[in-house]
Design a protein around this motif. Structure first.
Motif, mmCIF file in Angstrom:
data_model
loop_
_atom_site.group_PDB
_atom_site.id
_atom_site.type_symbol
_atom_site.label_atom_id
_atom_site.label_comp_id
_atom_site.label_asym_id
_atom_site.label_seq_id
_atom_site.Cartn_x
_atom_site.Cartn_y
_atom_site.Cartn_z
ATOM 1 N N ALA A 33 2.760 27.136 51.369
ATOM 2 C CA ALA A 33 4.027 26.647 50.825
ATOM 3 C C ALA A 33 5.041 27.783 50.694
ATOM 4 N N ARG A 34 4.542 28.994 50.517
ATOM 5 C CA ARG A 34 5.426 30.156 50.369
ATOM 6 C C ARG A 34 5.939 30.649 51.710
ATOM 7 N N ARG A 35 5.016 30.761 52.696
ATOM 8 C CA ARG A 35 5.377 31.227 54.037
ATOM 9 C C ARG A 35 4.269 30.871 55.008
ATOM 10 N N GLU A 36 4.575 30.954 56.303
ATOM 11 C CA GLU A 36 3.548 30.729 57.322
ATOM 12 C C GLU A 36 2.505 31.852 57.223
ATOM 13 N N HIS A 37 1.274 31.507 57.485
ATOM 14 C CA HIS A 37 0.185 32.483 57.540
ATOM 15 C C HIS A 37 -0.613 32.220 58.804
ATOM 16 N N SER A 38 -1.198 33.281 59.345
ATOM 17 C CA SER A 38 -2.126 33.090 60.456
ATOM 18 C C SER A 38 -3.450 32.607 59.872
ATOM 19 N N GLN A 39 -4.278 32.048 60.729
ATOM 20 C CA GLN A 39 -5.579 31.584 60.269
ATOM 21 C C GLN A 39 -6.397 32.767 59.735
ATOM 22 N N GLY A 40 -6.278 33.913 60.389
ATOM 23 C CA GLY A 40 -6.988 35.118 59.944
ATOM 24 C C GLY A 40 -6.558 35.566 58.556
ATOM 25 N N VAL A 56 5.536 46.545 71.106
ATOM 26 C CA VAL A 56 4.262 47.209 70.823
ATOM 27 C C VAL A 56 3.893 47.029 69.353
ATOM 28 N N ARG A 57 4.847 47.261 68.497
ATOM 29 C CA ARG A 57 4.596 47.143 67.054
ATOM 30 C C ARG A 57 4.334 45.687 66.654
ATOM 31 N N ILE A 58 5.109 44.774 67.187
ATOM 32 C CA ILE A 58 4.945 43.356 66.845
ATOM 33 C C ILE A 58 3.569 42.871 67.298
ATOM 34 N N ARG A 59 3.204 43.211 68.529
ATOM 35 C CA ARG A 59 1.899 42.799 69.071
ATOM 36 C C ARG A 59 0.765 43.356 68.197
ATOM 37 N N SER A 60 0.881 44.609 67.816
ATOM 38 C CA SER A 60 -0.140 45.247 66.981
ATOM 39 C C SER A 60 -0.285 44.549 65.629
ATOM 40 N N GLU A 61 0.836 44.208 65.023
ATOM 41 C CA GLU A 61 0.794 43.532 63.725
ATOM 42 C C GLU A 61 0.190 42.134 63.836
ATOM 43 N N LEU A 62 0.471 41.445 64.933
ATOM 44 C CA LEU A 62 -0.119 40.116 65.134
ATOM 45 C C LEU A 62 -1.634 40.213 65.334
ATOM 46 N N VAL A 63 -2.069 41.221 66.066
ATOM 47 C CA VAL A 63 -3.513 41.426 66.261
ATOM 48 C C VAL A 63 -4.179 41.703 64.911
ATOM 49 N N GLN A 64 -3.544 42.528 64.085
ATOM 50 C CA GLN A 64 -4.083 42.833 62.751
ATOM 51 C C GLN A 64 -4.187 41.578 61.893
ATOM 52 N N GLY A 122 -5.026 38.728 63.002
ATOM 53 C CA GLY A 122 -6.054 37.863 63.560
ATOM 54 C C GLY A 122 -5.569 36.816 64.540
ATOM 55 N N VAL A 123 -4.410 37.027 65.141
ATOM 56 C CA VAL A 123 -3.876 36.064 66.106
ATOM 57 C C VAL A 123 -4.454 36.385 67.487
ATOM 58 N N ALA A 124 -4.880 35.363 68.196
ATOM 59 C CA ALA A 124 -5.489 35.516 69.519
ATOM 60 C C ALA A 124 -4.467 36.047 70.529
ATOM 61 N N ALA A 125 -4.954 36.816 71.499
ATOM 62 C CA ALA A 125 -4.085 37.422 72.509
ATOM 63 C C ALA A 125 -3.291 36.371 73.284
ATOM 64 N N SER A 126 -3.922 35.251 73.618
ATOM 65 C CA SER A 126 -3.214 34.208 74.373
ATOM 66 C C SER A 126 -2.066 33.610 73.559
ATOM 67 N N VAL A 127 -2.265 33.478 72.266
ATOM 68 C CA VAL A 127 -1.213 32.952 71.381
ATOM 69 C C VAL A 127 -0.070 33.964 71.272
#
Length: 149
Positions: A15-22, A72-80, A82-87
């Protein structure tokens, strides 16, 4: 007063913000929910489209590019998170960002129209862009266009 379920806690977090499943998985585990409760809650959220890694990644990429951060930074933060590479790749494709133009905007905002006078100043500017998440190729192209070779 009854204890909150994993699903209720997750919905409150979303409800506060979007979160990744990870992210949700980590936050629920910190609150001492067992693996089965967490898995069930995450499955229900996904089925009801209350949580989507794709939606999270698209929002994250859009937000971070508006803040002047590079791929590079955005991709790294998404990996941290827990977002899948394909996503992640799908989110970058959806964003259709001109990364070189963004790097130029960030550079201009930080350094104005001035040219780096010496090697140390050029190195400082390159490190700044690298920290912001731009690739070496982008940085070199930008430096060549600004006459700092």
């Amino acid at each position: 007063m009854s204890e909150e379920t994993a699903l209720q806690v997750a919905v409150r977090l979303l409800a506060r913000r979007e979160h990744s499943q990870g992210e949700l998985e980590k936050k629920l585990a910190q609150r001492d929910f067992d693996e089965q409760q967490i898995a069930t809650a995450l499955l229900q959220l996904s089925e009801q489209d209350l949580q989507s890694d794709q939606r999270f990644a698209e929002m994250f990429v859009r937000s971070k590019t508006q803040q002047g951060q590079g791929p590079v930074r955005i991709r790294s933060e998404l990996v941290q998170r827990g977002v899948a590479a394909s996503v992640i790749e799908a989110a970058f494709a959806e964003a259709q960002c001109d990364w070189l133009a963004l790097a130029k905007t960030v550079y201009q905002r930080r350094f104005g129209g001035s040219v780096a006078g010496n090697f140390q100043e050029k190195a400082k500017r390159m490190r700044f862009l690298q920290y912001r998440g731009f690739t070496t190729d982008m940085i070199q192209q930008l430096m060549e266009k600004n006459g700092t070779r």
